[in-house]
Design an enzyme around this catalytic site. Structure first.
Site, PDB file in Angstrom:
ATOM      1  N   CYS A 170       0.837  -1.191   0.000  1.00 21.04           N
ATOM      2  CA  CYS A 170       0.000   0.000   0.000  1.00 21.04           C
ATOM      3  C   CYS A 170       0.878   1.250   0.000  1.00 21.04           C
ATOM      4  CB  CYS A 170      -0.902  -0.007   1.233  1.00 21.04           C
ATOM      5  SG  CYS A 170      -1.847   1.519   1.452  1.00 21.04           S
ATOM      6  N   CYS A 205       0.307   3.112   3.658  1.00 27.01           N
ATOM      7  CA  CYS A 205       0.752   2.597   4.962  1.00 27.01           C
ATOM      8  C   CYS A 205       1.765   1.464   4.863  1.00 27.01           C
ATOM      9  CB  CYS A 205      -0.448   2.139   5.783  1.00 27.01           C
ATOM     10  SG  CYS A 205      -1.199   0.603   5.179  1.00 27.01           S
ATOM     11  N   CYS A 211      -6.459  -1.954   0.669  1.00 29.02           N
ATOM     12  CA  CYS A 211      -5.597  -2.183   1.824  1.00 29.02           C
ATOM     13  C   CYS A 211      -6.494  -2.301   3.052  1.00 29.02           C
ATOM     14  CB  CYS A 211      -4.608  -1.031   1.998  1.00 29.02           C
ATOM     15  SG  CYS A 211      -3.622  -1.153   3.510  1.00 29.02           S
ATOM     16  N   CYS A 220      -5.381   0.413   6.243  1.00 29.51           N
ATOM     17  CA  CYS A 220      -5.695   1.850   6.279  1.00 29.51           C
ATOM     18  C   CYS A 220      -6.931   2.223   5.472  1.00 29.51           C
ATOM     19  CB  CYS A 220      -4.503   2.673   5.800  1.00 29.51           C
ATOM     20  SG  CYS A 220      -4.192   2.559   4.019  1.00 29.51           S
ATOM     21  N   ASP A 249      21.206   0.599 -16.795  1.00 27.11           N
ATOM     22  CA  ASP A 249      20.867  -0.742 -16.316  1.00 27.11           C
ATOM     23  C   ASP A 249      19.875  -1.384 -17.287  1.00 27.11           C
ATOM     24  OD1 ASP A 249      20.167  -3.013 -14.979  1.00 27.11           O
ATOM     25  OD2 ASP A 249      19.206  -2.006 -13.292  1.00 27.11           O
TER      26      ASP A 249
END
Length: 497
Positions: free
Chosen positions: A252, A255, A276, A279, A407
């Protein structure tokens, strides 16, 4: 608020530098002249932004990982079609210099009593646009946002992209959210209304921008019926999406608790079913959603007291482009009050410029170019190419210059395993062709169908010859370059008849 003498001189210098760049050096772009101006005057962007604000010119910022160039261009072209003048960075120069260059380039000389440098104070420049639509890179968004003070912001999506440049995607999103929240609070404190956010319901990180923020919010997304109607081959059906096609928001963003979907994480990423439990952060039901994509016609449903529908034949195909159209329509319909007839005509006749997504006819063949720069976008492009179920001929132009990201390990997160059997021939060019060749071989593609050609011009000729020899019913060639290879391709593709 009038332009001061210094600003007039800066516009004059910008025009002069661009003339030298375009006409004498035969180079395109607004970036270098703007870069020079910022070296001379570090406050040049802020000062011109203040002038634009004083004129009451509305600003729309479009950001996100994939789709921001297409979305901003669709919005801008439709506004132009409606009869208004638009300031926008149509060439995709979405960093600070590119945005500043597009803005200064929109000042036009309306009258003067002379053109000499001594007459600068007498020059009369007028900002020629009615609205500003800017594509903005995620990294510079917080600074650009604080300077331009946009009234409307849309985010397309947020995925891992050039980790060596951006860092983890969550940190990018947090920086953008902080900037959005700051503007929202400033508007509230000044009793200046609320900022408008247009966000995808299906992508948690982008949807998070609207969480716990005082704003006028509109969410766009997809109905499950869209996927059930969209594909002729089972590999791309709603039941067969794999983990790589999910959002990069495993936890999340509010949170850090684990996210989950009641439909299961193997479902497609275009539904808003995420939540979630710790929260309460969750997906939103879309205010506007795509419901069908049948026979080349896309249908959007608007959630109103009495649901209404908008159908058109999109000039651009694929799920990502459907999302781009949704974002654009949300802004054009709800915030700019442009009529459906104008939007429909513009959407159906939209033509991409040479850039992130481009088509060109060459004899019996159609050349299709799509920029690839991260796992989600690359997988999305491959998905689009295989919608018909036909085999395809692809040129991969793969490099690791600074603008591409050093990369290259991200290609191992692209879902080649799913699409390998649809690739008839693969020609690979660029600075890192053997990295891509190894990735395709590891995915299970027949090595005899993989050709490495370092010379880009010869690589284009090779894929065209192989496509001709393959004799497929679908006369198309696909070129998937990284950013710097896209720029190198332009001179070769424009020369093909």
């Amino acid at each position: 608020m009038l332009l001061n003498k210094k600003q007039k001189a800066e516009i004059f210098l910008y025009i002069f530098l661009k003339f030298i760049l375009n006409k004498i050096l035969k180079r395109e772009g607004d970036v270098l002249p703007a870069h020079i101006l910022r070296k001379i005057d570090k406050n040049v962007f802020k000062n011109f932004a203040k002038h634009i604000t004083s004129l009451g010119i509305p600003v729309i910022l479009v950001t996100g990982t994939n789709g921001k160039t297409t979305t901003s261009n669709i919005i801008a072209e439709t506004v132009k079609f409606s009869g208004k003048e638009v300031c926008f960075n149509s060439n995709g120069a979405n960093m600070t210099n590119g945005i500043l260059g597009a803005i200064i380039g929109s000042y036009k000389l309306s009258k003067s009593s002379g053109l000499g440098i001594k007459d600068i104070a007498l020059l009369d420049f007028k900002f020629s646009a009615d609205i500003i639509v800017m594509e903005c890179d995620e990294k510079v968004f917080p600074d650009v946002c604080s300077i331009l003070n946009p009234k409307i912001i849309t985010a397309t999506n947020f995925y891992r992209d050039q980790l060596d440049r951006y860092g983890e995607v969550n940190s990018t999103v947090f920086g953008i959210k902080k900037a959005v929240k700051k503007i929202s609070e400033e508007l509230k404190n000044n009793n200046s209304g609320r900022i408008s956010l247009v966000l995808p319901s299906f992508e948690p990180l982008a949807a998070f921008l609207g969480y716990d923020i005082n704003a006028d919010k509109k969410y766009f997304g997809f109905d499950e019926s869209f996927f059930n109607s969209n594909y002729s081959n089972d590999i791309n059906s709603a039941e067969n999406f794999t983990g790589i096609e999910l959002s990069d928001a495993v936890t999340c963003p509010n949170c850090k608790n684990m996210m989950f979907s009641s439909k299961g994480h193997t479902k497609n990423r275009f539904l808003y079913d995420f939540k979630c439990e710790k929260c309460g952060f969750a997906g939103h039901e879309p205010d506007i959603k795509a419901t069908e994509n049948i026979s080349g016609s896309l249908t959007l449903e608007l959630k109103e007291e009495k649901p209404s529908f908008f159908s058109f034949k999109p000039a651009l195909s694929g799920d990502y482009n459907a999302a781009n159209y949704l974002a654009a329509y949300s802004i054009l319909k709800y915030h700019l009050n442009i009529g459906d007839d104008i939007i429909k005509t513009s959407f159906e006749n939209f033509k991409t410029k040479f850039g992130r997504s481009y088509k060109k006819k060459s004899g019996d063949f159609e050349i299709n170019i799509d920029l690839v720069k991260n796992p989600a976008g690359f997988s999305g492009v491959l998905k689009k190419l295989t919608e018909s179920g036909s085999k395809v001929n692809i040129l991969f132009a793969f490099s690791d210059r600074a603008a591409d990201g050093r990369d290259v390990s991200w290609i191992w997160d692209v879902d080649f395993e799913k699409y390998k059997d649809y690739i008839e021939n693969a020609v690979i060019s660029g600075l890192r062709p053997y990295d891509m060749a190894l990735r395709l071989k590891t995915a299970g593609m027949n090595p005899k169908k993989i050709t490495v050609e370092y010379n880009l011009k010869k690589a284009v000729e090779t894929i065209m010859n192989k496509a001709e020899a393959a004799g497929l019913n679908e006369k198309k060639i696909y070129i998937l370059p990284t950013y710097t290879e896209l720029l190198r391709l332009k001179k070769y593709i424009n020369g093909i008849k």
